[in-house]
Each structure stands twice: as structure tokens, then as C-alpha cells.
Scaffold this motif. Structure first.
Motif, PDB file in Angstrom:
ATOM      1  N   ASP A 158       0.856  -1.198   0.000  1.00  0.00           N
ATOM      2  CA  ASP A 158       0.000   0.000   0.000  1.00  0.00           C
ATOM      3  C   ASP A 158       0.884   1.237   0.000  1.00  0.00           C
ATOM      4  N   VAL A 159       0.390   2.282  -0.665  1.00  0.00           N
ATOM      5  CA  VAL A 159       1.200   3.484  -0.898  1.00  0.00           C
ATOM      6  C   VAL A 159       0.364   4.741  -0.668  1.00  0.00           C
ATOM      7  N   SER A 160       1.079   5.847  -0.489  1.00  0.00           N
ATOM      8  CA  SER A 160       0.441   7.161  -0.425  1.00  0.00           C
ATOM      9  C   SER A 160       1.396   8.173  -1.028  1.00  0.00           C
ATOM     10  N   ASN A 161       1.081   9.457  -0.846  1.00  0.00           N
ATOM     11  CA  ASN A 161       1.941  10.508  -1.397  1.00  0.00           C
ATOM     12  C   ASN A 161       3.368  10.439  -0.850  1.00  0.00           C
ATOM     13  N   TRP A 162       3.561   9.778   0.312  1.00  0.00           N
ATOM     14  CA  TRP A 162       4.907   9.682   0.892  1.00  0.00           C
ATOM     15  C   TRP A 162       5.862   8.920  -0.022  1.00  0.00           C
ATOM     16  N   GLN A 163       5.331   8.010  -0.840  1.00  0.00           N
ATOM     17  CA  GLN A 163       6.203   7.207  -1.716  1.00  0.00           C
ATOM     18  C   GLN A 163       6.600   7.949  -2.996  1.00  0.00           C
ATOM     19  N   GLY A 164       5.875   9.010  -3.350  1.00  0.00           N
ATOM     20  CA  GLY A 164       6.159   9.689  -4.616  1.00  0.00           C
ATOM     21  C   GLY A 164       5.873   8.755  -5.779  1.00  0.00           C
ATOM     22  N   THR A 165       6.751   8.773  -6.771  1.00  0.00           N
ATOM     23  CA  THR A 165       6.552   7.933  -7.953  1.00  0.00           C
ATOM     24  C   THR A 165       6.758   6.464  -7.595  1.00  0.00           C
ATOM     25  N   VAL A 166       5.788   5.636  -7.967  1.00  0.00           N
ATOM     26  CA  VAL A 166       5.858   4.202  -7.685  1.00  0.00           C
ATOM     27  C   VAL A 166       6.074   3.454  -8.997  1.00  0.00           C
ATOM     28  N   ASN A 167       7.047   2.539  -9.003  1.00  0.00           N
ATOM     29  CA  ASN A 167       7.323   1.711 -10.180  1.00  0.00           C
ATOM     30  C   ASN A 167       6.408   0.485 -10.152  1.00  0.00           C
ATOM     31  N   TRP A 168       5.199   0.655 -10.676  1.00  0.00           N
ATOM     32  CA  TRP A 168       4.211  -0.418 -10.591  1.00  0.00           C
ATOM     33  C   TRP A 168       4.609  -1.647 -11.391  1.00  0.00           C
ATOM     34  N   ALA A 169       5.172  -1.430 -12.557  1.00  0.00           N
ATOM     35  CA  ALA A 169       5.599  -2.581 -13.378  1.00  0.00           C
ATOM     36  C   ALA A 169       6.650  -3.398 -12.632  1.00  0.00           C
TER      37      ALA A 169
ATOM     38  N   ILE B 262      -6.778  -9.208   5.345  1.00  0.00           N
ATOM     39  CA  ILE B 262      -5.460  -8.764   4.872  1.00  0.00           C
ATOM     40  C   ILE B 262      -4.609  -8.453   6.101  1.00  0.00           C
ATOM     41  N   HIS B 263      -3.353  -8.862   6.036  1.00  0.00           N
ATOM     42  CA  HIS B 263      -2.408  -8.597   7.124  1.00  0.00           C
ATOM     43  C   HIS B 263      -1.290  -7.708   6.594  1.00  0.00           C
ATOM     44  N   GLN B 264      -1.164  -6.499   7.146  1.00  0.00           N
ATOM     45  CA  GLN B 264      -0.018  -5.637   6.858  1.00  0.00           C
ATOM     46  C   GLN B 264       1.073  -6.038   7.855  1.00  0.00           C
ATOM     47  N   TYR B 265       2.106  -6.693   7.333  1.00  0.00           N
ATOM     48  CA  TYR B 265       3.096  -7.318   8.215  1.00  0.00           C
ATOM     49  C   TYR B 265       4.432  -6.582   8.251  1.00  0.00           C
ATOM     50  N   ASP B 266       4.631  -5.598   7.379  1.00  0.00           N
ATOM     51  CA  ASP B 266       5.916  -4.893   7.360  1.00  0.00           C
ATOM     52  C   ASP B 266       5.715  -3.468   6.861  1.00  0.00           C
ATOM     53  N   HIS B 267       6.548  -2.550   7.352  1.00  0.00           N
ATOM     54  CA  HIS B 267       6.487  -1.137   6.935  1.00  0.00           C
ATOM     55  C   HIS B 267       7.767  -0.696   6.228  1.00  0.00           C
ATOM     56  N   ARG B 268       8.740  -1.570   6.110  1.00  0.00           N
ATOM     57  CA  ARG B 268      10.037  -1.135   5.588  1.00  0.00           C
ATOM     58  C   ARG B 268      10.455  -1.949   4.376  1.00  0.00           C
ATOM     59  N   PRO B 269      10.888  -1.341   3.286  1.00  0.00           N
ATOM     60  CA  PRO B 269      10.897   0.111   3.040  1.00  0.00           C
ATOM     61  C   PRO B 269       9.535   0.607   2.547  1.00  0.00           C
ATOM     62  N   ILE B 270       8.599  -0.326   2.397  1.00  0.00           N
ATOM     63  CA  ILE B 270       7.256   0.006   1.923  1.00  0.00           C
ATOM     64  C   ILE B 270       6.278  -0.875   2.699  1.00  0.00           C
ATOM     65  N   ASP B 271       5.024  -0.438   2.813  1.00  0.00           N
ATOM     66  CA  ASP B 271       4.034  -1.248   3.539  1.00  0.00           C
ATOM     67  C   ASP B 271       3.725  -2.517   2.740  1.00  0.00           C
ATOM     68  N   ARG B 272       3.913  -3.661   3.390  1.00  0.00           N
ATOM     69  CA  ARG B 272       3.696  -4.952   2.721  1.00  0.00           C
ATOM     70  C   ARG B 272       2.542  -5.705   3.373  1.00  0.00           C
ATOM     71  N   ASN B 273       1.753  -6.351   2.528  1.00  0.00           N
ATOM     72  CA  ASN B 273       0.529  -7.018   2.961  1.00  0.00           C
ATOM     73  C   ASN B 273       0.407  -8.405   2.356  1.00  0.00           C
ATOM     74  N   VAL B 274      -0.371  -9.260   3.022  1.00  0.00           N
ATOM     75  CA  VAL B 274      -0.747 -10.544   2.435  1.00  0.00           C
ATOM     76  C   VAL B 274      -2.255 -10.744   2.576  1.00  0.00           C
ATOM     77  N   PHE B 275      -2.812 -11.421   1.579  1.00  0.00           N
ATOM     78  CA  PHE B 275      -4.212 -11.844   1.592  1.00  0.00           C
ATOM     79  C   PHE B 275      -4.203 -13.358   1.578  1.00  0.00           C
ATOM     80  N   HIS B 276      -4.978 -13.968   2.461  1.00  0.00           N
ATOM     81  CA  HIS B 276      -5.004 -15.429   2.538  1.00  0.00           C
ATOM     82  C   HIS B 276      -6.031 -15.957   1.552  1.00  0.00           C
ATOM     83  N   GLY B 277      -5.567 -16.240   0.332  1.00  0.00           N
ATOM     84  CA  GLY B 277      -6.480 -16.719  -0.699  1.00  0.00           C
ATOM     85  C   GLY B 277      -5.934 -16.406  -2.081  1.00  0.00           C
ATOM     86  N   SER B 278      -6.765 -16.631  -3.081  1.00  0.00           N
ATOM     87  CA  SER B 278      -6.357 -16.441  -4.474  1.00  0.00           C
ATOM     88  C   SER B 278      -6.770 -15.058  -4.978  1.00  0.00           C
TER      89      SER B 278
END
Length: 201
Positions: free
Chosen positions: A9-20, A173-189
């Protein structure tokens, strides 16, 4: 861990995000901040919304709750920002970021959240995720929200094994890490995740 879909997950704090780049590294879903309160829009939201879509990442938008304000005004502002960025398509996700009480009592915060969610659900058909953290929920700020899927911020617990606060019985959804970006997992497909999203009428 088997059966976990990876997201950020991202916000303006990340600036440009390389989605690809994120897509290549296995990111399947993402949430971008769209709005806060009744009049603030994240200037990067439109770019993020379209960047996710172009990279075949499941798109999510979130609103940062300001419970002192009018929930209906904030919900309208949020949906307007999504419309301006290109609107909702099948499978797109919505979330309410509920992590500040603005100095209000817990029951007033929960009432604000219920009204915001009901408005958004009525106008989109999507049941919003509730993003929150353990102590905030345990203190009663999420009363009456157990029917909404829980997106729990719990970086101190193992990935995919967060502590679940009441009123929920399970996490989505579980947000499990904040560094260097917020990381999440969803239990499923991916299919199971997009089922929780927008369905064109």
C-alpha cells in the motif's frame, strides 16, 4: 507460506511508484491513498490508480478517516476522487483507514465509520475493508464493524499470523511490514480477493 497473495500500500509519501517493477516482483494487489477528511485528495492517487491497472495489479483505494468530520461528505469526496481517476472496474477494492480518533470517544468514531461504510456500500455495492491496528480496535473504535473485512496492521507478528482484535473473529489482509514500503498478504487467491471488490451492476 502457501496460499498467500502479496500486496503493498502506498500514499503521497512514496512519490513515484514503479508499478511494473512491483508486478514483476510478485505484487498481486495494492491499495493507494485517495483522500483524507472531506477535502484533501492525494496528488499521486490518479497516477497510482492507473499504474496499478496497467500492471495488472488488483486495484485498491483507501480513505484516511477523520472522524470529527461528516462521514457522508467524506464518503462523497472519496468516491469523487475515484471517479476522477477513471472510476471503479470489476474487482476493484475499497478501504477505510481507521487509525485516529481525532480526540473523540470510541463510540463516536465507530458511528462515523459505520455511516461512512454504509454510504460507500450503498453507492458502489462494495463492502469496504477496515484498516486498523490492534489497540485501536480493542479500545472500541471499531464497534459494529465486524461484517466488514479486516485489514489489520500488525508488523510485530509473523506474516499471515496476526492477532485479531474484537469485534472480528478473523483477518482478511495482514499488513506485516512497513520497511521500506508497507507490505501485505491476503489469505487466498486473486479470484477470491476480487470477489470482495466491485461488480458492475
Amino acid at each position: 507460506m502457501k496460499g498467500l497473495l502479496h500486496g503493498i500500500d502506498v500514499s503521497n509519501w512514496q512519490g513515484t511508484v514503479n508499478w511494473a517493477g512491483h508486478a514483476e516482483r510478485g505484487v498481486s494487489f495494492a491499495f493507494a491513498k485517495a483522500t483524507e477528511g472531506g477535502d484533501w485528495t492525494d496528488k499521486w492517487f490518479g497516477r497510482n490508480w492507473n499504474g496499478m491497472r496497467e500492471s495488472w495489479i488488483v486495484c485498491g483505494a483507501y480513505h484516511f478517516a477523520r472522524p470529527k468530520g461528516d462521514p457522508y461528505e467524506q464518503a462523497r469526496h472519496f468516491l469523487g476522487a475515484i471517479r476522477s481517476a477513471g472510476g471503479l472496474r470489476r474487482g476493484d477494492l475499497i478501504a477505510l483507514d481507521l487509525e485516529t480518533n481525532d480526540g473523540l470517544r470510541a463510540e463516536r468514531v465507530a458511528r462515523y465509520a459505520r455511516r461512512w461504510c454504509r454510504y460507500v456500500e450503498r453507492h458502489t455495492g462494495v463492502r469496504p475493508f477496515i484498516y486498523t491496528f490492534h489497540t485501536f480496535a480493542q479500545d472500541g473504535h471499531c464497534g459494529g464493524l465486524s461484517d466488514y473485512p479486516l485489514w489489520i496492521a500488525s508488523p510485530a507478528t509473523p506474516r499471515g499470523r496476526p492477532d485479531v482484535p474484537r469485534p472480528w473473529r478473523d483477518w482478511t489482509i495482514h499488513q506485516y511490514d512497513h520497511r521500506p514500503i508497507d507490505r501485505n498478504v491476503f489469505h487466498g487467491s486473486r479470484k477470491e480477493l476480487t470477489r470482495l471488490g466491485f461488480r458492475p451492476r
